[in-house]
Design a protein around this motif. Structure first.
Motif, mmCIF file in Angstrom:
data_model
loop_
_atom_site.group_PDB
_atom_site.id
_atom_site.type_symbol
_atom_site.label_atom_id
_atom_site.label_comp_id
_atom_site.label_asym_id
_atom_site.label_seq_id
_atom_site.Cartn_x
_atom_site.Cartn_y
_atom_site.Cartn_z
ATOM 1 N N ALA B 16 11.461 9.031 -23.376
ATOM 2 C CA ALA B 16 11.727 9.446 -21.994
ATOM 3 C C ALA B 16 10.879 8.641 -21.018
ATOM 4 O O ALA B 16 10.074 7.789 -21.412
ATOM 5 C CB ALA B 16 11.440 10.943 -21.842
ATOM 6 N N SER B 17 11.069 8.932 -19.729
ATOM 7 C CA SER B 17 10.272 8.326 -18.666
ATOM 8 C C SER B 17 9.495 9.412 -17.947
ATOM 9 O O SER B 17 9.896 10.587 -17.949
ATOM 10 C CB SER B 17 11.172 7.598 -17.660
ATOM 11 N N VAL B 18 8.402 9.017 -17.292
ATOM 12 C CA VAL B 18 7.619 9.943 -16.485
ATOM 13 C C VAL B 18 7.303 9.279 -15.156
ATOM 14 O O VAL B 18 7.105 8.054 -15.104
ATOM 15 C CB VAL B 18 6.315 10.361 -17.207
ATOM 16 N N ARG B 19 7.317 10.076 -14.101
ATOM 17 C CA ARG B 19 6.918 9.578 -12.782
ATOM 18 C C ARG B 19 5.792 10.443 -12.259
ATOM 19 O O ARG B 19 5.928 11.679 -12.184
ATOM 20 C CB ARG B 19 8.096 9.579 -11.805
ATOM 21 N N VAL B 20 4.707 9.785 -11.885
ATOM 22 C CA VAL B 20 3.524 10.459 -11.351
ATOM 23 C C VAL B 20 3.360 10.035 -9.899
ATOM 24 O O VAL B 20 3.516 8.857 -9.569
ATOM 25 C CB VAL B 20 2.268 10.089 -12.164
ATOM 26 N N SER B 21 3.036 10.995 -9.051
ATOM 27 C CA SER B 21 2.850 10.679 -7.639
ATOM 28 C C SER B 21 1.391 10.786 -7.230
ATOM 29 O O SER B 21 0.586 11.454 -7.886
ATOM 30 C CB SER B 21 3.708 11.595 -6.761
ATOM 31 N N CYS B 22 1.071 10.133 -6.125
ATOM 32 C CA CYS B 22 -0.307 10.067 -5.614
ATOM 33 C C CYS B 22 -0.220 10.023 -4.098
ATOM 34 O O CYS B 22 0.191 9.006 -3.526
ATOM 35 C CB CYS B 22 -0.970 8.812 -6.173
ATOM 36 N N LYS B 23 -0.568 11.138 -3.451
ATOM 37 C CA LYS B 23 -0.478 11.201 -1.992
ATOM 38 C C LYS B 23 -1.823 10.883 -1.380
ATOM 39 O O LYS B 23 -2.827 11.529 -1.695
ATOM 40 C CB LYS B 23 0.002 12.578 -1.534
ATOM 41 N N ALA B 24 -1.817 9.915 -0.501
ATOM 42 C CA ALA B 24 -3.052 9.431 0.117
ATOM 43 C C ALA B 24 -3.246 10.027 1.502
ATOM 44 O O ALA B 24 -2.275 10.340 2.207
ATOM 45 C CB ALA B 24 -3.014 7.909 0.212
ATOM 46 N N SER B 25 -4.499 10.180 1.888
ATOM 47 C CA SER B 25 -4.834 10.603 3.243
ATOM 48 C C SER B 25 -6.233 10.128 3.588
ATOM 49 O O SER B 25 -7.018 9.785 2.699
ATOM 50 C CB SER B 25 -4.745 12.127 3.375
ATOM 51 N N GLY B 26 -6.516 10.079 4.892
ATOM 52 C CA GLY B 26 -7.871 9.755 5.321
ATOM 53 C C GLY B 26 -8.141 8.284 5.565
ATOM 54 O O GLY B 26 -9.276 7.918 5.875
ATOM 55 N N TYR B 27 -7.133 7.450 5.430
ATOM 56 C CA TYR B 27 -7.294 6.027 5.704
ATOM 57 C C TYR B 27 -5.915 5.435 5.998
ATOM 58 O O TYR B 27 -4.901 6.120 5.854
ATOM 59 C CB TYR B 27 -7.953 5.313 4.519
ATOM 60 N N THR B 28 -5.879 4.182 6.408
ATOM 61 C CA THR B 28 -4.605 3.518 6.691
ATOM 62 C C THR B 28 -3.965 3.079 5.369
ATOM 63 O O THR B 28 -4.401 2.115 4.738
ATOM 64 C CB THR B 28 -4.816 2.316 7.622
ATOM 65 N N PHE B 29 -2.946 3.819 4.979
ATOM 66 C CA PHE B 29 -2.336 3.668 3.647
ATOM 67 C C PHE B 29 -1.889 2.248 3.371
ATOM 68 O O PHE B 29 -2.035 1.745 2.252
ATOM 69 C CB PHE B 29 -1.154 4.634 3.562
ATOM 70 N N THR B 30 -1.354 1.578 4.374
ATOM 71 C CA THR B 30 -0.766 0.249 4.154
ATOM 72 C C THR B 30 -1.812 -0.864 4.029
ATOM 73 O O THR B 30 -1.461 -1.990 3.696
ATOM 74 C CB THR B 30 0.201 -0.090 5.291
ATOM 75 N N ASN B 31 -3.069 -0.537 4.254
ATOM 76 C CA ASN B 31 -4.100 -1.587 4.234
ATOM 77 C C ASN B 31 -4.744 -1.818 2.876
ATOM 78 O O ASN B 31 -5.508 -2.780 2.709
ATOM 79 C CB ASN B 31 -5.210 -1.258 5.240
ATOM 80 N N TYR B 32 -4.468 -0.947 1.909
ATOM 81 C CA TYR B 32 -5.141 -1.033 0.614
ATOM 82 C C TYR B 32 -4.130 -0.872 -0.517
ATOM 83 O O TYR B 32 -3.258 0.005 -0.470
ATOM 84 C CB TYR B 32 -6.190 0.068 0.455
ATOM 85 N N ALA B 33 -4.297 -1.678 -1.551
ATOM 86 C CA ALA B 33 -3.472 -1.502 -2.737
ATOM 87 C C ALA B 33 -3.828 -0.192 -3.443
ATOM 88 O O ALA B 33 -4.958 0.297 -3.354
ATOM 89 C CB ALA B 33 -3.665 -2.675 -3.699
ATOM 90 N N ILE B 34 -2.834 0.361 -4.119
ATOM 91 C CA ILE B 34 -3.062 1.525 -4.992
ATOM 92 C C ILE B 34 -2.957 1.023 -6.431
ATOM 93 O O ILE B 34 -1.987 0.341 -6.795
ATOM 94 C CB ILE B 34 -2.036 2.631 -4.749
ATOM 95 N N ASN B 35 -3.961 1.348 -7.205
ATOM 96 C CA ASN B 35 -3.988 0.993 -8.626
ATOM 97 C C ASN B 35 -3.710 2.224 -9.480
ATOM 98 O O ASN B 35 -3.887 3.361 -9.034
ATOM 99 C CB ASN B 35 -5.372 0.463 -8.996
ATOM 100 N N TRP B 36 -3.283 1.970 -10.695
ATOM 101 C CA TRP B 36 -3.120 3.029 -11.688
ATOM 102 C C TRP B 36 -3.941 2.657 -12.927
ATOM 103 O O TRP B 36 -3.872 1.515 -13.411
ATOM 104 C CB TRP B 36 -1.653 3.235 -12.030
ATOM 105 N N VAL B 37 -4.722 3.642 -13.391
ATOM 106 C CA VAL B 37 -5.614 3.474 -14.533
ATOM 107 C C VAL B 37 -5.381 4.678 -15.438
ATOM 108 O O VAL B 37 -5.246 5.801 -14.937
ATOM 109 C CB VAL B 37 -7.090 3.434 -14.079
ATOM 110 N N ARG B 38 -5.355 4.465 -16.741
ATOM 111 C CA ARG B 38 -5.157 5.608 -17.624
ATOM 112 C C ARG B 38 -6.300 5.738 -18.618
ATOM 113 O O ARG B 38 -7.048 4.779 -18.878
ATOM 114 C CB ARG B 38 -3.814 5.511 -18.349
ATOM 115 N N GLN B 39 -6.403 6.947 -19.176
ATOM 116 C CA GLN B 39 -7.466 7.241 -20.135
ATOM 117 C C GLN B 39 -6.899 8.151 -21.205
ATOM 118 O O GLN B 39 -6.591 9.325 -20.936
ATOM 119 C CB GLN B 39 -8.651 7.891 -19.424
ATOM 120 N N ALA B 40 -6.741 7.628 -22.408
ATOM 121 C CA ALA B 40 -6.289 8.447 -23.530
ATOM 122 C C ALA B 40 -7.383 9.452 -23.893
ATOM 123 O O ALA B 40 -8.567 9.218 -23.593
ATOM 124 C CB ALA B 40 -5.953 7.548 -24.714
#
Lengths: 106, 123
Positions: B16-40
């Motif tokens: 299957a597939s999974v989609r995870v969301s991440c809602k940002a606040s407190g800064y200008t969203f378009t000015n910074y990349a969003i990274n994804w990091v995982r930990q088993a």
């Protein structure tokens, strides 16, 4: 990919102790290195960037050093809140890779 | 104050597939990349990739090429990570993390993190 090797994998220490963690990169990364602290069930927290610069608000007992392939994180006067797992991460080349972690425990 | 708030835990079957969301606040969203990091569980940290919200430019780790998609919605300041063809080895906590400011120019550290989303892959 650049491999990051941390040692030791765990260290036992007491409040007030000095602890040094080492991190070695498989190739030179200049000073493109960060250190993170992670407590159980929490996200990592960036402590050090550019190998030796502390983020605002990070206590001065945390210090980073090194360049090229060999780096250290030193914690002096260990405090109860410092017992955690520490990770190094190379920031110089994609994919951005982490060391295996060092658990600092009582 | 920067905040990254992630979606709830998911349980998925292999394949299957999974989609995870991440809602940002407190800064200008378009000015910074969003990274994804995982930990088993009980393991270390693994970087998956980044997305720049203003351009949609992405940089994925080669390990995940072909089954990883990152997107953003600038109207809601939310980033999404979708991982497909799930297998048991994908069981992990997935974190979103903000770029310290230089990811898109080649140097990537992560200065603010979400709380993590546990994705469990099990039949």
């Amino acid at each position: 990919d650049i491999q990051m090797t941390q040692s030791p994998s765990s260290v036992s220490a007491s409040v007030g102790d000095r602890v040094t963690i080492t991190c070695r990169a498989s190739q030179s990364i200049s000073s493109w290195l960060g250190w993170y602290q992670q407590k159980p069930g929490r996200a990592p927290k960036l402590l050090i960037y550019a190998a030796s610069s502390r983020l605002s608000g990070v206590p001065s007992r945390f210090s980073g050093g090194g360049s090229g392939t060999d780096f250290t994180l030193t914690i002096t006067n260990l405090q109860p809140e410092d017992f955690a797992t520490y990770y190094c991460q190379q920031a110089g080349s994609s994919p951005f890779t982490f060391g295996g972690g060092t658990k600092v425990e009582i | 104050q920067v905040h990254l708030v992630q979606s709830a835990s998911e349980v998925k079957k292999p394949g299957a597939s999974v989609r995870v969301s991440c809602k940002a606040s407190g800064y200008t969203f378009t000015n910074y990349a969003i990274n994804w990091v995982r930990q088993a569980p009980g393991q270390g940290l693994e970087w998956l990739g980044w997305i720049r919200p203003d351009t949609g430019n992405t940089n994925y780790a080669q390990t995940f090429q072909g089954r990883l998609t990152m997107t953003t919605d600038t109207s809601t300041e939310t980033a999404y990570m979708e991982l497909g063809s799930l297998r048991s080895g994908d069981t992990a906590v997935y974190f979103c993390a903000r770029d310290w400011g230089y990811c898109t120019t080649g140097s990537c550290l992560f200065d603010h993190w979400g709380e993590g989303t546990l994705v469990t892959v099990s039949s």
